[in-house]
Write a protein that holds these residues in place. Structure first.
Motif, PDB file in Angstrom:
ATOM      1  N   VAL A  14      81.265  47.309  95.492  1.00  0.00           N
ATOM      2  CA  VAL A  14      80.251  46.229  95.918  1.00  0.00           C
ATOM      3  C   VAL A  14      80.328  45.318  97.150  1.00  0.00           C
ATOM      4  O   VAL A  14      81.475  44.433  97.329  1.00  0.00           O
ATOM      5  N   GLY A  15      79.703  45.557  98.554  1.00  0.00           N
ATOM      6  CA  GLY A  15      80.085  44.846  99.479  1.00  0.00           C
ATOM      7  C   GLY A  15      80.518  46.089 100.924  1.00  0.00           C
ATOM      8  O   GLY A  15      80.090  46.193 102.024  1.00  0.00           O
ATOM      9  N   GLU A  16      80.522  47.270 100.211  1.00  0.00           N
ATOM     10  CA  GLU A  16      81.012  48.439 100.986  1.00  0.00           C
ATOM     11  C   GLU A  16      79.860  48.758 101.394  1.00  0.00           C
ATOM     12  O   GLU A  16      78.787  48.811 101.553  1.00  0.00           O
ATOM     13  N   THR A  17      79.875  49.773 102.400  1.00  0.00           N
ATOM     14  CA  THR A  17      78.984  50.306 103.705  1.00  0.00           C
ATOM     15  C   THR A  17      79.161  51.826 103.417  1.00  0.00           C
ATOM     16  O   THR A  17      80.207  52.544 103.283  1.00  0.00           O
ATOM     17  N   LEU A  18      77.969  52.390 103.259  1.00  0.00           N
ATOM     18  CA  LEU A  18      77.564  53.989 102.886  1.00  0.00           C
ATOM     19  C   LEU A  18      76.662  54.370 104.496  1.00  0.00           C
ATOM     20  O   LEU A  18      76.231  54.071 105.066  1.00  0.00           O
ATOM     21  N   THR A  19      77.294  55.992 105.027  1.00  0.00           N
ATOM     22  CA  THR A  19      76.685  55.865 105.549  1.00  0.00           C
ATOM     23  C   THR A  19      75.123  56.985 105.538  1.00  0.00           C
ATOM     24  O   THR A  19      75.107  58.163 104.866  1.00  0.00           O
ATOM     25  N   LEU A  20      74.278  56.796 105.869  1.00  0.00           N
ATOM     26  CA  LEU A  20      73.280  58.056 104.750  1.00  0.00           C
ATOM     27  C   LEU A  20      72.321  58.952 106.014  1.00  0.00           C
ATOM     28  O   LEU A  20      71.471  57.499 106.428  1.00  0.00           O
ATOM     29  N   HIS A  21      72.717  59.701 106.982  1.00  0.00           N
ATOM     30  CA  HIS A  21      71.336  60.288 107.520  1.00  0.00           C
ATOM     31  C   HIS A  21      71.340  59.042 108.904  1.00  0.00           C
ATOM     32  O   HIS A  21      70.550  58.817 108.682  1.00  0.00           O
ATOM     33  N   GLU A  22      72.638  58.831 109.322  1.00  0.00           N
ATOM     34  CA  GLU A  22      72.756  57.722 110.574  1.00  0.00           C
ATOM     35  C   GLU A  22      72.151  56.856 110.358  1.00  0.00           C
ATOM     36  O   GLU A  22      72.555  55.848 110.942  1.00  0.00           O
ATOM     37  N   GLU A  40      62.281  52.202  99.929  1.00  0.00           N
ATOM     38  CA  GLU A  40      61.983  52.654 100.508  1.00  0.00           C
ATOM     39  C   GLU A  40      62.651  53.155 102.229  1.00  0.00           C
ATOM     40  O   GLU A  40      62.091  53.569 103.037  1.00  0.00           O
ATOM     41  N   ASP A  41      62.230  52.265 102.964  1.00  0.00           N
ATOM     42  CA  ASP A  41      62.233  51.131 104.134  1.00  0.00           C
ATOM     43  C   ASP A  41      63.336  51.400 104.007  1.00  0.00           C
ATOM     44  O   ASP A  41      63.810  51.590 105.749  1.00  0.00           O
ATOM     45  N   SER A  42      65.176  51.491 103.708  1.00  0.00           N
ATOM     46  CA  SER A  42      66.081  52.684 104.064  1.00  0.00           C
ATOM     47  C   SER A  42      65.688  53.560 104.896  1.00  0.00           C
ATOM     48  O   SER A  42      67.445  53.778 105.575  1.00  0.00           O
ATOM     49  N   LEU A  43      65.261  54.523 104.462  1.00  0.00           N
ATOM     50  CA  LEU A  43      64.746  55.432 104.330  1.00  0.00           C
ATOM     51  C   LEU A  43      64.401  55.663 105.865  1.00  0.00           C
ATOM     52  O   LEU A  43      63.244  55.866 106.026  1.00  0.00           O
ATOM     53  N   SER A  44      65.064  57.328 106.552  1.00  0.00           N
ATOM     54  CA  SER A  44      64.365  57.922 107.429  1.00  0.00           C
ATOM     55  C   SER A  44      63.800  58.321 107.489  1.00  0.00           C
ATOM     56  O   SER A  44      63.524  59.187 106.916  1.00  0.00           O
ATOM     57  N   HIS A  45      62.251  57.993 108.207  1.00  0.00           N
ATOM     58  CA  HIS A  45      61.572  59.380 107.811  1.00  0.00           C
ATOM     59  C   HIS A  45      61.355  60.320 108.739  1.00  0.00           C
ATOM     60  O   HIS A  45      61.151  61.159 108.713  1.00  0.00           O
ATOM     61  N   THR A  46      63.038  60.593 109.056  1.00  0.00           N
ATOM     62  CA  THR A  46      62.883  61.429 109.998  1.00  0.00           C
ATOM     63  C   THR A  46      64.045  63.087 109.219  1.00  0.00           C
ATOM     64  O   THR A  46      63.791  63.408 109.475  1.00  0.00           O
ATOM     65  N   MET A  47      64.198  62.114 107.843  1.00  0.00           N
ATOM     66  CA  MET A  47      64.908  62.305 106.740  1.00  0.00           C
ATOM     67  C   MET A  47      63.825  64.100 106.183  1.00  0.00           C
ATOM     68  O   MET A  47      63.280  63.570 106.146  1.00  0.00           O
ATOM     69  N   PRO A  48      64.226  65.031 105.767  1.00  0.00           N
ATOM     70  CA  PRO A  48      63.611  66.875 105.534  1.00  0.00           C
ATOM     71  C   PRO A  48      63.279  66.253 104.284  1.00  0.00           C
ATOM     72  O   PRO A  48      64.202  65.799 103.401  1.00  0.00           O
ATOM     73  N   VAL A  49      62.539  66.983 103.787  1.00  0.00           N
ATOM     74  CA  VAL A  49      62.158  66.681 102.619  1.00  0.00           C
ATOM     75  C   VAL A  49      62.597  67.901 101.834  1.00  0.00           C
ATOM     76  O   VAL A  49      62.736  68.755 101.779  1.00  0.00           O
ATOM     77  N   GLY A  50      63.398  68.035 100.170  1.00  0.00           N
ATOM     78  CA  GLY A  50      64.000  68.711  99.897  1.00  0.00           C
ATOM     79  C   GLY A  50      62.809  69.645  99.111  1.00  0.00           C
ATOM     80  O   GLY A  50      61.668  68.901  98.703  1.00  0.00           O
ATOM     81  N   GLY A  51      63.277  70.923  98.837  1.00  0.00           N
ATOM     82  CA  GLY A  51      61.782  71.345  98.253  1.00  0.00           C
ATOM     83  C   GLY A  51      61.883  70.816  96.763  1.00  0.00           C
ATOM     84  O   GLY A  51      60.764  70.633  95.297  1.00  0.00           O
ATOM     85  N   LYS A  52      63.132  70.298  96.073  1.00  0.00           N
ATOM     86  CA  LYS A  52      62.437  69.860  94.643  1.00  0.00           C
ATOM     87  C   LYS A  52      62.369  68.123  94.600  1.00  0.00           C
ATOM     88  O   LYS A  52      62.637  67.654  93.590  1.00  0.00           O
ATOM     89  N   ASP A  53      62.164  67.595  95.807  1.00  0.00           N
ATOM     90  CA  ASP A  53      61.904  66.324  95.732  1.00  0.00           C
ATOM     91  C   ASP A  53      60.320  66.071  94.886  1.00  0.00           C
ATOM     92  O   ASP A  53      59.828  67.086  94.622  1.00  0.00           O
ATOM     93  N   ARG A  54      60.587  65.129  94.317  1.00  0.00           N
ATOM     94  CA  ARG A  54      59.495  64.474  93.290  1.00  0.00           C
ATOM     95  C   ARG A  54      59.327  62.975  93.510  1.00  0.00           C
ATOM     96  O   ARG A  54      59.838  62.341  94.009  1.00  0.00           O
ATOM     97  N   THR A  55      57.090  62.820  93.548  1.00  0.00           N
ATOM     98  CA  THR A  55      57.105  61.051  93.826  1.00  0.00           C
ATOM     99  C   THR A  55      56.400  60.590  92.695  1.00  0.00           C
ATOM    100  O   THR A  55      55.534  61.986  91.797  1.00  0.00           O
ATOM    101  N   ARG A  56      56.672  60.226  92.388  1.00  0.00           N
ATOM    102  CA  ARG A  56      56.346  59.084  91.129  1.00  0.00           C
ATOM    103  C   ARG A  56      55.699  57.851  91.535  1.00  0.00           C
ATOM    104  O   ARG A  56      55.967  57.473  92.189  1.00  0.00           O
TER     105      ARG A  56
END
Lengths: 825, 219
Positions: free
Chosen positions: A153-161, A191-207
């Motif tokens: 906790v407190g560390e930073t990860l990078t996801l799609h820049e 959801e606001d953390s994700l870049s809108h340019t991030m590609p959508v995977g074929g197995k993604d699911r929206t609930r």
């Protein structure tokens, strides 16, 4: 009352002899297996039902594979007030040089609608409740993921820049049950953390988690049925949920295993039934001589049999209860919080089913009892031949059991077909060998010709003995062989698979990057086959759930989008199994080819119309051909294939799957590739074999228990075979010794008899195993059946040796009695 | 009130290897309670078949058989419920002890005093100390005495005995024979015996000789 008491006394007396005890033990073993299965299954179902109430996180969940359009989402929100949107994507998270495949859930501000989230400061910290998910710019990791990534906790990860701060360890999600039995590592972001340019995977699911009044929910369900046919709806009440069907399939597989066990039990019971029948005929004839009507005698015999069954049930219930408690304790690792529950109704149903099946097995004996006659006590009256009826009555209950429990008809059919092949072969071999032996021995002196003569005289009983032992051998061998080969296959997966890195899903934008990375790091892209995601929504105009209601592995897979590929020619690793494959360059693109196993499980026929939801559109395809996997030419194959020309008419992003060969030095560079392309799904074989090992450990536990049951029943069959024919052998030995033959001669004669019996049984068992291997290995497990001839020969020798040894010991024991006793039977 | 078995012009044959073998033809015979009848003759003459037909175990191929109990015509099944049998090979139940075998007919008829009555019979036969012995622990003579008592214990109207002393030595045979005829007299039943033994047959009120299909009164 005195008749009832007499019946009970008879039952207890019958338990004093070997046949009675073997019969009781066999019935008890079958009951223990089935009752344990029923109780365990009921406990798990109850756990799942209770958990659905507590863990859905909403009144209803609507799941789609693509986010709803603005208009659709507007309609949804107009129908109910409480709506929360979550999205699940498969990505790779990295932290330094460490990486992990993760199910990332992005949530909105309203999540969760019901229940609370459980979070902590570190994986071992006490859990505290949170009513909202992570804020924008934060990420929560589940305990296993945090450990794997070595992130605190407190560390930073990078996801799609985008940098994300680990703000908590995720310990519980109220809608966790939606993931079924998935053990994927998990993370949660806003959801606001994700870049809108991030590609959508074929197995993604929206609930869409929804809460509302029953009327609002009903209206919503009706709307979704019309407007969103590809959507899945899970309700808190009255809806089937994923784990329940998963467990039901597991239970069905175990049920199929019980078909084999029941078959073995039937063989043992049939052998002891011969002696039971003789005893009952004698008893009834004496009762008849004392003025008791035959029907009263039959009722008493059946009553006695039923009391024996009741004793077996009592013994079995105690043993099953202990086993049930132990299994639930073991399963608590998979189903945390599962409790032992006692579903008496389900248990009684199982006992009732087994009672009916055993009664069916008893039918020929009852028919023969109706011919019991006092006359037989005065002079010998020949018995009717009931071999065919016995066989039919053995097959009938097995078929009923298979019908009740079968999850996979193809596998069941193949197993029964292999048993049929073995039975026919053994019957032909027994009749042929014994008759030929008899003809050969007519003008010869010695013990072997005499042994053939004796066998010829007892051809029907000999056939029953051979078939019983042979079937037992077949089932035992097949189970052990399958266990051994599956283990070897899993262990050797790395050696036989193409490449050492599986590209399980790459998007079009990844392909070039993959090739570049491969060139830079000395890796080789071995194969990349294109596909699109397509969800089968209806068959011949009928919705999938209405078309097929019987759960199966295939149906479960088809509930999700499947991978649909396109090709002009039948791929090198496929062969045509039926129908007509399209010509290269065909303009008629509405054609589809399906694997035979899928066709069988789903009951498809050629010319059926399969409708798929692909992207935003629906497309109809006519089923024209069936293709099966064949070894060589790569290991990647697809359930569904369409003509190349179809691709141009379908609007959907192409994806690829394939394999790569990485040199040792390239493995450490994978993290860089994933950092740039987090949605690229690569499965290193090292990880794959780890997963196999985990699965294998569970499979090994199940199969070891199952093999233990098979061995136990095989032991009963052998004991029943020796015990059931002991009286015949005693009389034969007595007669021979009264004519001046020595003990040694009798032993030698019996030895010949047992060698012939064991040899034919062993050949039948091996042939049956061979047939089962040829049919089942390829079709069901994608393995090539290559029997090891040395192993086959060794098995024959071992089987013959064991059977002969047991027969020899039994004969030696019986010869200890005097000639007078031997003649008396 | 007539209790009797009437055989009228009966004939019997059986088929063996496609050939028909005639045992007897046109035989008539009446068996009544209170009388004993011995049928003697060489092996293969059809004595056992005649006994089976009289006991209603099988039907003759020709002629008619009628059964009467207390003046009422009954079928073979009803007759069998009022009959007892004694066999050459004793046929005691191996899983029951001596008293258990003896009590069996009464227990099958629902008599709660079965074991008390059986104990009385055992005492009468001098086998009281053998009550808890299993059949294989008894001598041939003892087994047959139990079998005789078992046939009579439920007071049947007819007893059919097939070579009852065929497996016993001369001295034991005598004891079993006396027991059988004494019991028959005491209970007033009809006793039909098939035997080779002229000594045994001599005890019967009537003796018939069956040979070559002919039934004649024996001396």
């Amino acid at each position: 009352m005195s008749k009832l008491r007499l019946t009970l006394e008879n039952s207890l007396n019958d338990l004093k002899d070997g046949d009675g005890r073997i019969s009781l033990a066999t019935q008890a073993a079958l009951l223990v297996f089935l009752i344990t299965l029923t109780l365990t299954s009921a406990s798990i179902q109850k756990f799942l039902a209770t958990n659905l109430d507590q863990m859905l996180g909403a009144d209803m969940v609507l799941e789609t594979h693509a986010p709803l359009t603005i208009a659709e989402e507007g309609s949804l929100r107009s129908l109910v007030d409480g709506v929360s949107r979550t999205r699940l994507s498969g990505i790779t998270l990295t932290h330094g040089d460490v990486w992990a495949r993760v199910q990332l859930k992005s949530v909105d501000d309203r999540y969760p609608l019901e229940g609370t989230l459980g979070i902590g400061e570190n994986p071992a910290a006490p859990e505290h409740a949170a009513s909202r998910g992570p804020a924008a710019g934060e990420i929560w990791l589940d305990a296993r993921l945090a450990t794997k990534l070595q992130a605190r906790v407190g560390e930073t990860l990078t996801l799609h820049e985008a940098p994300l701060v680990v703000s908590a360890i995720l310990l519980h999600e109220p809608d966790r049950l939606m993931e079924g039995h998935s053990v994927a590592l998990r993370a949660m972001v806003h959801e606001d953390s994700l870049s809108h340019t991030m590609p959508v995977g074929g197995k993604d699911r929206t609930r869409y988690l929804v809460s509302g009044t029953p009327e609002e929910l009903a209206e919503l369900e009706a709307w979704a049925g019309e407007a969103l046919p590809a959507a899945r709806i899970i309700k808190k009440y009255g809806g089937r949920h994923p784990l329940a069907t998963f467990w039901q399939r597991t239970e069905n597989f175990l049920g199929l295993a019980s078909v084999i066990l029941f078959f073995l039990g039937a063989v043992a019971l049939d052998m002891t039934n011969r002696r039971w029948l003789a005893k009952m005929r004698y008893r009834l004839a004496i009762y008849s001589s004392l003025g008791t009507p035959l029907c009263t005698g039959i009722a008493m015999a059946l009553g006695g049999w039923f009391m024996m069954f009741v004793i077996a049930v009592l013994v079995a219930i105690i043993a099953a209860a202990i086993a049930h408690v132990a299994i639930i304790a073991e399963l608590q690792t998979v189903f945390p919080g599962a409790q032992v529950s006692w579903d008496m109704a389900a248990m009684l149903k199982t006992v009732g089913l087994l009672l009916v099946l055993l009664l069916a097995l008893q039918l020929p004996s009852i028919l023969q009892l109706s011919r019991a006659s006092l006359l037989a006590l005065i002079r010998h009256v020949g018995e009717g031949r009931y071999v065919w009826l016995r066989l039919l009555c053995g097959l009938l209950p097995v078929s009923i059991l298979a019908a009740v429990y079968s999850d996979n008809w193809l596998l069941t059919g193949m197993t029964l077909a292999a048993i049929g092949v073995a039975l026919i072969l053994m019957m032909v071999l027994t009749w042929g060998a014994v008759r030929l032996g008899d003809v050969w021995g007519r003008r010869r002196a010695g013990l072997l010709p005499f042994a053939f003569f004796m066998m010829r005289q007892r051809l029907f009983t000999k056939s029953a003995q051979v078939m019983g032992l042979g079937l037992c051998g077949l089932l035992l061998l097949f189970t052990l062989m399958l266990m051994r080969d599956l283990g070897t296959m899993m262990e050797g997966y790395a050696r036989t698979h193409d490449g050492n890195l599986i590209v399980s899903e790459a998007q079009e934008s990844h392909v070039e990057a993959l090739h570049v990375w491969a060139r830079e790091n000395g890796a080789k892209v071995l194969a990349l086959r294109p596909f699109i995601y397509a969800k089968l929504i209806s068959v011949n105009g009928k919705r999938l759930n209405d078309y097929m209601q019987k759960p199966s592995d295939t149906l479960a897979t088809l509930q999700e989008p499947i991978r649909l590929t396109w090709t002009d020619r039948l791929p090198a690793n496929n062969r045509l199994a039926g129908g007509t494959f399209w010509q290269p360059g065909t303009d008629d693109w509405h054609q589809i080819s399906v694997e035979p196993e899928v066709m069988t499980d789903m009951g498809f026929s050629y010319s059926d119309t399969l409708t798929y939801q692909i992207g935003e559109q629906r497309h109809d395809f006519t089923l024209v051909a069936s293709h099966a996997f064949q070894a060589g030419g790569g290991s990647i194959t697809f359930w569904f294939q369409m003509p190349m020309s179809a691709r141009a008419h379908i609007e959907a992003p192409s994806r690829f799957m394939g394999s790569m060969e990485l040199p040792e030095a390239a493995w450490d560079k994978l993290a860089l590739l994933w950092q740039q392309h987090p949605t690229l799904e690569l499965a290193p074989l090292r990880e794959l074999t780890e997963r196999f090992d985990e699965t294998l450990a569970i499979v090994t536990k199940v199969t070891s228990g199952y093999a233990g049951m098979i061995l136990l029943l095989a032991l009963f069959v052998l004991a029943a075979s020796v015990s059931g024919f002991r009286a015949d052998d005693r009389q034969k030995n007595g007669l021979l010794m009264s004519m001046g033959l020595k003990d040694g001669d009798c032993l030698w004669l019996n030895f010949h008899d047992w060698v012939v019996t064991a040899l034919i049984s062993a050949v039948g068992a091996i042939a049956g195993t061979w047939a089962a291997g040829l049919m089942i290995y390829e079709g069901q497990f994608g393995m090539t059946y290559r029997p090891d001839l040395l192993w086959v020969a060794g098995t024959i020798v071992l089987m013959v040796a064991i059977v002969c040894l047991v027969g020899y010991l039994a004969c030696r024991q019986s010869l200890k009695a005097s000639v007078r006793d031997l003649l008396g039977g | 009130m007539k209790t009797a078995i009437e055989l009228e012009s009966i004939s019997h044959e059986f088929a063996a290897h496609g050939e028909s073998i005639r045992l007897f033809d046109n035989l008539s015979l009446t068996i009544r309670t209170g009388h004993s009848l011995a049928i003697v003759g060489p092996s293969g003459a059809g004595k056992s078949s005649l006994l089976s037909i009289a006991a209603g175990l099988e039907a003759p191929t020709g002629g008619s058989v009628r059964f009467f109990l207390k003046g009422t015509a009954v079928d073979a099944r009803t007759l069998r419920a009022h009959s007892g049998f004694i066999f050459q090979h004793f046929h005691l139940m191996p899983e029951l002890d001596a008293i258990g075998n003896l009590a069996l007919p009464l227990r099958l008829k629902g008599d709660r005093r079965a074991f008390d009555v059986a104990a009385d019979w055992l005492e009468k036969m001098g086998l009281k100390d053998r009550a808890r012995h299993w059949p294989h622990q008894l001598s041939g003579g003892e087994q047959q005495r139990i079998a005789v008592a078992r046939a009579f214990i439920s007071s049947p109207d007819f007893i059919f005995a097939d070579e009852p002393t065929g497996n016993l030595d001369a001295r034991t045979s005598e004891g079993v024979t006396s027991l059988m005829f004494d019991c028959a007299k005491e209970t007033g039943c009809g006793l039909v015996i098939v035997t080779h033994s002229r000594r045994l047959a001599a005890f019967a009120d009537n003796r018939l000789h069956l040979e070559a299909g002919r039934l004649e009164v024996a001396a």
